[in-house]
Design a protein around this motif. Sequence first.
Motif: not given
Length: 186
Positions: A157-163
């Motif tokens: 699992r991860a935190t994903y910055a997408y914008k």
Amino acid sequence: MSQIEEVVVCAGRTPGLPFRPGLELLSVGDYNFEMDPESFRILFDAGIRMVLSGYECSIYTFLGKTDIEFLNNSTESDQWVYTQLRAWQQFNEELFGVDGFVPWDTTPLGYLTHPNYFKYYHDIPVKINMRENDAENTTGDKPYLEVSYDYTDTNWRATYAYKTLPGFEEIVIEDIKRASMRNRTE
């Protein structure tokens, strides 16, 4: 590893997202990941908290010629920084068709300094998938570091910055100006 709170890295993508900067004339790789996929496996297997902020997030921050023109003056430190950034912009124009560049690694740093300027997927499943290489002038398969809530067969699992949200680009420019002013006074 027990002392590591989190690792923040410029890498990762959503499935099917090609890395095609600028006028989308050329596909490039996810170099921070592709140069050493095994390191990512080790971190995820160890349960290290991961934050990914790569191409998808960074592409919203674009520095064109007018963004750095304030550095094109007579002070030696400003001129040096301007020359470095301008060369980078011109190189990107040749590759991607636009007179400017995306300062890719500013978004992972931005997560640490200005986290409210980003949109995130939290606790999103992560996988390393083998797929056909989409980068130019390459053949065969390569690993892709991908995130998707559809992945149910992984514990990673991860935190994903997408914008990147409006205002972050101005923060990057202001930071360059502040650094330039500090160099003038030292």
